[in-house]
Design an enzyme around this catalytic site. Sequence first.
Site, PDB file in Angstrom:
ATOM      1  N   SER A   1      10.876 -10.722 -59.310  1.00 39.74           N
ATOM      2  CA  SER A   1      10.315 -10.941 -58.562  1.00 39.74           C
ATOM      3  C   SER A   1      10.393  -9.603 -58.837  1.00 39.74           C
ATOM      4  O   SER A   1       9.347  -8.413 -59.134  1.00 39.74           O
ATOM      5  CB  SER A   1      11.231 -11.112 -57.034  1.00 39.74           C
ATOM      6  OG  SER A   1      11.478 -10.849 -56.035  1.00 39.74           O
TER       7      SER A   1
ATOM      8  N   ASP B   1       4.598  -6.976 -53.599  1.00 39.00           N
ATOM      9  CA  ASP B   1       5.729  -6.738 -55.677  1.00 39.00           C
ATOM     10  C   ASP B   1       5.199  -8.007 -56.290  1.00 39.00           C
ATOM     11  O   ASP B   1       4.220  -8.676 -56.228  1.00 39.00           O
ATOM     12  CB  ASP B   1       7.352  -7.039 -54.869  1.00 39.00           C
ATOM     13  CG  ASP B   1       7.604  -8.301 -54.586  1.00 39.00           C
ATOM     14  OD1 ASP B   1       6.435  -9.672 -54.208  1.00 39.00           O
ATOM     15  OD2 ASP B   1       8.779  -9.491 -54.607  1.00 39.00           O
TER      16      ASP B   1
ATOM     17  N   ASP C   1       6.081 -10.891 -57.115  1.00 34.03           N
ATOM     18  CA  ASP C   1       5.299 -12.618 -57.271  1.00 34.03           C
ATOM     19  C   ASP C   1       4.660 -12.081 -55.702  1.00 34.03           C
ATOM     20  O   ASP C   1       5.154 -13.782 -56.127  1.00 34.03           O
ATOM     21  CB  ASP C   1       6.849 -12.331 -57.857  1.00 34.03           C
ATOM     22  CG  ASP C   1       7.851 -12.662 -56.936  1.00 34.03           C
ATOM     23  OD1 ASP C   1       7.590 -11.807 -56.264  1.00 34.03           O
ATOM     24  OD2 ASP C   1       8.302 -13.707 -56.906  1.00 34.03           O
TER      25      ASP C   1
ATOM     26  N   ASP D   1       5.435 -11.940 -52.537  1.00 38.47           N
ATOM     27  CA  ASP D   1       6.795 -12.874 -51.579  1.00 38.47           C
ATOM     28  C   ASP D   1       6.591 -11.522 -50.953  1.00 38.47           C
ATOM     29  O   ASP D   1       6.829 -11.766 -50.224  1.00 38.47           O
ATOM     30  CB  ASP D   1       7.759 -13.301 -51.667  1.00 38.47           C
ATOM     31  CG  ASP D   1       8.902 -12.663 -53.305  1.00 38.47           C
ATOM     32  OD1 ASP D   1       8.297 -11.123 -53.472  1.00 38.47           O
ATOM     33  OD2 ASP D   1       9.618 -13.119 -52.913  1.00 38.47           O
TER      34      ASP D   1
END
Lengths: 455, 450
Positions: free
Chosen positions: B100, B244, B246, B248
């Site tokens: 993440s 970010d 990933d 999310d």
Amino acid sequence: MAARSLRISQVGLRGIVGNGLTAAHVLDFAAAFGTFLDGPGPVILGRDPRSSGIMMREGVIAGLLATGHDVVDLGVVSTPVIQHSIRRLDARGGISIGASHNAAEWNALKFFGPRGTYLSSAEASELLDIYHLKKFQFEEWHALGKLRTDSAAIDCYLDDLARAFDLPLLSRFRVLVDCTNGTSALILHRMNQRFGTQFILINEPLEGRAFAHEPSTTRKMAEMQLAPLVRCTGAEAGFLFDIDSDRVAFCTETGEAASEEMVLVLLADWFLEQGPGRIVITNVSTTALLEEVAARYGGQVVRVAVGRHSAIDALSGYRPEQIAVAGEGTGAVMMPRFRFVYDGIASMLAILSMMDRRGQSLSELLSRYPMYSILKGKIPLQTHLIPNMFQDIEERFPDGRLDHTDGLRIDWPGRWVHVRVSQTEPLVRVICEQRGEAPLELFDQVMDLVRSYTS
Amino acid sequence: MSRAHQLKISVSGIRGVVGDFLTPNLACAFAQAFGTYVGPGPVVIGRDTRASGEMLEHAVTCGLLAAGCEVIKVGIAPTPTIQVYVAEIRACGGIAVTASHNPPEYNALKLFNREGLFFNHYERTELLDLYHQSEFRQATNDGIRRVSSDTETPPRRHFARVLAHVDVEKIRARRFRVALDGVNGAGSVMSVQFLRDVLGCEVHAISVDPTKPFPREAEPKPEVLGDLQALIRSSKADIAFAQDPDGDRLAVGDETGRILDNDDVLALAVDCALGKRQGPVVVNLTTSAVIDDVAARHGCRVFRAPVGEANVVERMKAVSAVIGGEGSNGGIIFPAVQYCRDSYLGMAFLLERLAETGSTMSELAATLPRYHRRLGKMAFQHGRLGTMMQALETLFPGAKADRTDGLKLCLEEGWIHVRASNTEPLLRIAAEARTPEMLEELYRKAESVG
């Protein structure tokens, strides 16, 4: 004792997947190999069609990338093609995923060095130490390897075969080939397409779970699976490959299955004729007919312990041009022209070339040799009594010439017996050969003696 | 030696620095435990763009296959896209290889159940025990299933779910000029397509090359979004988005080049969602009171959960929330799409608000009640935590205390929330008040217990 289904040794990693051999073993071994290799160049990877190969492929890739090696994945290809690509791509080494002549539930990792040859016993032993120590050299995130694929491997390998053999000339032979659902099918299908060769392929589809028959290259298998078809199709020869195409068996145009020992004998004959006085390297279990054939050309047979490391170690003591051929009585033969790689396809092409050049059929070629009869037996072992067993056999046959290269071999004029412990299975093997009729009495005597140590 | 947590194996999964800490062997074993837990049906695996992603993806695939799972690889994909896809194709579970917002040397496995959601706390504990026992299902040659690959469908399915909840034509009609910073992350493979082709925006993008490293700190904090701010000015963008690695989390910038506070972004999304349908809202304890004000405008209730996406989601399911999220983390969770933080849903909602209101982004943000917030951290010695908490409580005798996650003290003028970090011996302090002066006083008092 429970049947052993995992073997970790200098030979590498071999076992029944999910029942001995696990993903963790694969990752650890790949990471160990990645730690063992140093210097630039990618690592070449290929696999046979077993279903478990896709799982092992993922683990091997992860272990190699994590230790900083680029990986070139050739997909499903034969072991000799992997070895060929190691040279072609100037690679650091290679891994072949496949259990060759074992049943479908088995799988294994074989490791190759920068020249595409098997590791020497010193190298294999270092790899094994790293594996056991489990201190792998994992690289940091920015220094990990990259994966790429290469689909040209088989064609490049064929190009090389075409330089060594006159393929258009050999296309005059109609040859029946049992691929045993293995990787030879890919190569021979392509060879037919490109060079017009006439290999009629049976058991051609690649299979992951069940092969058409046990993938062993013995006379028995050739007799059952191949010989009847050769007779009824009128083919000029029949060949049968194991799954990764490093071994081959054959039968003649008359449907006569040849002993598995004869692949090496024919090739020794053929290459000694072209280079008289050269050396044939084989193990102590292989037919004594080799000595007779070598003598015709002033050649010499060097016998070492069974196993590919012993052969590799022995080869390193000679210059390539001193060697005629090296191999085993299992149908696995390596030729100097092919960089000392066990290669069933090249062996087949060499036999066809021999037929062509000498203008003789396979049965005519075989008729030039005196009859030798070999008997092979195996017995589950009782490990701690093995030394006593060897001692007992030695004492029972005081009149023979003893050889302790690998277990015990006893020679008399015209016959010999060899008792050894298998490296890959928990077995004692007994091999007994005689010039002429089968040495039934001697074989039974030794088998009984071995058997008396098993209960 | 400092106790840097370079590897953490916990109920949240496995996370660490790739190399000597997070090894392929560990990832493979954890995946095999996961495969044993979820059963042989298909498991979806995807990853963000970290350099170690490819290696770990192979290790995870190996473990899943060894456990007898069928594997579907979606390649580089945002985490919410993977979560939607798992639910859409009725897979048995999913694994995202991503750390993440952590720095590039880290990586981690995020694990999802058959609905594409985080496992609940008890399931996670069960899985961890299974991992430690190392008694995995071992598929034999006959039980090893196939690996297939699908990189086309996941973005389409994700977009379709988002579009079902916004007025696409209204957004397209405005032909918004959008600046985008994809941090060269997983969003790089689909964000431009989403904004340009699907929502009809004129897109000015930076850092949307998935083969390149992260050009800035991975977490889209205002202080690291200088390039995006410059892009807003040079492209005269109406709105700006930063993701970010990933995909999310989402940060939003307005047309003046200012990066909005994440709590305000969540508040605008809550306003948008409640405008469509009324219902409960769930946020974490550290999220601003601005959410309560916005929810109150719609007559809706706000529930608070401990910090952490899994906690918020668990609570959202329990109360059938319409929307939720974690303010400071830049995470908007809209269950009608999927119970996960989703930057794509966030982008669509904000563009729809712009289209509906005809306001500029800065005007929209100005409609929100004004609060002042400060986040900080303080090192503490093990064993001192309880004393500090007690001291804090006595400092504010009139406050309403909430001990769900650390200690939160609610006062007339604002609130203070202190909690120990899960990963380091650090106390995280958050405070909020109506005026800067009140905030300063609250924060200083809280700090004084150290």
